[in-house]
Design a protein around this motif. Structure first.
Motif, PDB file in Angstrom:
ATOM      1  N   GLU A  15       0.839  -1.199   0.000  1.00 43.47           N
ATOM      2  CA  GLU A  15       0.000   0.000   0.000  1.00 43.47           C
ATOM      3  C   GLU A  15       0.873   1.247   0.000  1.00 43.47           C
ATOM      4  N   ARG A  16       0.401   2.294  -0.648  1.00 44.12           N
ATOM      5  CA  ARG A  16       1.106   3.576  -0.679  1.00 44.12           C
ATOM      6  C   ARG A  16       0.120   4.715  -0.479  1.00 44.12           C
ATOM      7  N   GLN A  17       0.607   5.801   0.075  1.00 45.39           N
ATOM      8  CA  GLN A  17      -0.148   7.039   0.260  1.00 45.39           C
ATOM      9  C   GLN A  17       0.360   8.063  -0.736  1.00 45.39           C
ATOM     10  N   GLY A  18      -0.474   9.015  -1.081  1.00 43.89           N
ATOM     11  CA  GLY A  18      -0.031  10.131  -1.898  1.00 43.89           C
ATOM     12  C   GLY A  18      -0.481  10.033  -3.334  1.00 43.89           C
ATOM     13  N   GLY A  19       0.210  10.810  -4.168  1.00 45.52           N
ATOM     14  CA  GLY A  19      -0.135  10.888  -5.576  1.00 45.52           C
ATOM     15  C   GLY A  19       0.247   9.642  -6.353  1.00 45.52           C
ATOM     16  N   LEU A  20      -0.584   9.268  -7.267  1.00 45.89           N
ATOM     17  CA  LEU A  20      -0.384   8.097  -8.114  1.00 45.89           C
ATOM     18  C   LEU A  20       0.629   8.428  -9.215  1.00 45.89           C
ATOM     19  N   PRO A  21       1.751   7.696  -9.320  1.00 42.65           N
ATOM     20  CA  PRO A  21       2.701   7.978 -10.395  1.00 42.65           C
ATOM     21  C   PRO A  21       2.136   7.525 -11.747  1.00 42.65           C
ATOM     22  N   PRO A  22       2.362   8.277 -12.811  1.00 40.05           N
ATOM     23  CA  PRO A  22       1.810   7.929 -14.119  1.00 40.05           C
ATOM     24  C   PRO A  22       2.642   6.849 -14.822  1.00 40.05           C
ATOM     25  N   PRO A  23       2.063   6.160 -15.796  1.00 41.78           N
ATOM     26  CA  PRO A  23       2.824   5.196 -16.590  1.00 41.78           C
ATOM     27  C   PRO A  23       4.062   5.854 -17.201  1.00 41.78           C
ATOM     28  N   GLY A  24       5.182   5.137 -17.151  1.00 36.15           N
ATOM     29  CA  GLY A  24       6.435   5.643 -17.690  1.00 36.15           C
ATOM     30  C   GLY A  24       7.304   6.350 -16.668  1.00 36.15           C
ATOM     31  N   ALA A  25       6.724   6.748 -15.529  1.00 38.13           N
ATOM     32  CA  ALA A  25       7.492   7.445 -14.487  1.00 38.13           C
ATOM     33  C   ALA A  25       8.489   6.481 -13.844  1.00 38.13           C
ATOM     34  N   GLU A  26       9.601   7.027 -13.384  1.00 34.29           N
ATOM     35  CA  GLU A  26      10.568   6.231 -12.626  1.00 34.29           C
ATOM     36  C   GLU A  26      10.419   6.573 -11.156  1.00 34.29           C
ATOM     37  N   VAL A  27      10.416   5.529 -10.325  1.00 34.58           N
ATOM     38  CA  VAL A  27      10.256   5.692  -8.883  1.00 34.58           C
ATOM     39  C   VAL A  27      11.291   4.844  -8.167  1.00 34.58           C
ATOM     40  N   GLU A  28      11.533   5.169  -6.920  1.00 32.53           N
ATOM     41  CA  GLU A  28      12.447   4.369  -6.100  1.00 32.53           C
ATOM     42  C   GLU A  28      11.651   3.654  -5.029  1.00 32.53           C
ATOM     43  N   GLU A  29      11.853   2.357  -4.926  1.00 30.88           N
ATOM     44  CA  GLU A  29      11.218   1.511  -3.922  1.00 30.88           C
ATOM     45  C   GLU A  29      12.265   0.551  -3.395  1.00 30.88           C
ATOM     46  N   HIS A  30      12.358   0.419  -2.084  1.00 33.52           N
ATOM     47  CA  HIS A  30      13.297  -0.519  -1.469  1.00 33.52           C
ATOM     48  C   HIS A  30      14.725  -0.310  -1.995  1.00 33.52           C
ATOM     49  N   SER A  31      15.128   0.932  -2.159  1.00 29.21           N
ATOM     50  CA  SER A  31      16.471   1.321  -2.633  1.00 29.21           C
ATOM     51  C   SER A  31      16.776   0.816  -4.048  1.00 29.21           C
ATOM     52  N   ARG A  32      15.753   0.609  -4.862  1.00 28.38           N
ATOM     53  CA  ARG A  32      15.904   0.181  -6.254  1.00 28.38           C
ATOM     54  C   ARG A  32      15.082   1.113  -7.137  1.00 28.38           C
ATOM     55  N   ARG A  33      15.506   1.272  -8.389  1.00 26.24           N
ATOM     56  CA  ARG A  33      14.772   2.098  -9.358  1.00 26.24           C
ATOM     57  C   ARG A  33      13.820   1.219 -10.151  1.00 26.24           C
ATOM     58  N   TYR A  34      12.594   1.698 -10.312  1.00 27.04           N
ATOM     59  CA  TYR A  34      11.565   1.004 -11.076  1.00 27.04           C
ATOM     60  C   TYR A  34      10.910   1.982 -12.037  1.00 27.04           C
ATOM     61  N   ARG A  35      10.302   1.425 -13.075  1.00 23.93           N
ATOM     62  CA  ARG A  35       9.507   2.202 -14.025  1.00 23.93           C
ATOM     63  C   ARG A  35       8.065   1.729 -13.909  1.00 23.93           C
ATOM     64  N   VAL A  36       7.130   2.665 -13.960  1.00 23.11           N
ATOM     65  CA  VAL A  36       5.712   2.316 -13.908  1.00 23.11           C
ATOM     66  C   VAL A  36       5.323   1.739 -15.269  1.00 23.11           C
ATOM     67  N   ALA A  37       5.021   0.444 -15.285  1.00 27.59           N
ATOM     68  CA  ALA A  37       4.637  -0.229 -16.533  1.00 27.59           C
ATOM     69  C   ALA A  37       3.180   0.050 -16.882  1.00 27.59           C
ATOM     70  N   LYS A  38       2.328   0.078 -15.852  1.00 32.27           N
ATOM     71  CA  LYS A  38       0.909   0.361 -16.093  1.00 32.27           C
ATOM     72  C   LYS A  38       0.231   0.680 -14.777  1.00 32.27           C
ATOM     73  N   VAL A  39      -0.913   1.308 -14.884  1.00 30.46           N
ATOM     74  CA  VAL A  39      -1.799   1.536 -13.749  1.00 30.46           C
ATOM     75  C   VAL A  39      -3.103   0.827 -14.103  1.00 30.46           C
ATOM     76  N   ALA A  40      -3.540  -0.055 -13.220  1.00 28.39           N
ATOM     77  CA  ALA A  40      -4.712  -0.882 -13.490  1.00 28.39           C
ATOM     78  C   ALA A  40      -5.535  -1.023 -12.208  1.00 28.39           C
TER      79      ALA A  40
END
Length: 65
Positions: free
Chosen positions: A23-48
């Protein structure tokens, strides 16, 4: 899932120990955005829709960047 409260959205991501749904609080990152989770970089593949039954929250699917 993390936390005892209900988050604004869910995050589905790969970790070295397996997949996680958190679970997360706050603004929803859009598809294509890069985010950091657990000290790793991820890209948002999709929102569903949430994969949980009767859960109205969106789910952000992350892939390693």
């Amino acid at each position: 899932m993390e936390g005892s409260g209900r988050g604004d959205y869910l995050v589905f991501l790969w970790l070295p120990t397996g997949y996680a749904l958190e679970e997360r609080q706050g603004g929803l990152p859009p598809p294509g955005a890069e985010v950091e989770e657990h000290s790793r970089r991820y890209r948002v593949a999709k929102v569903a829709p949430s994969p949980l039954p009767e859960d109205p929250r969106p789910c952000v699917y992350l892939v390693p960047a």
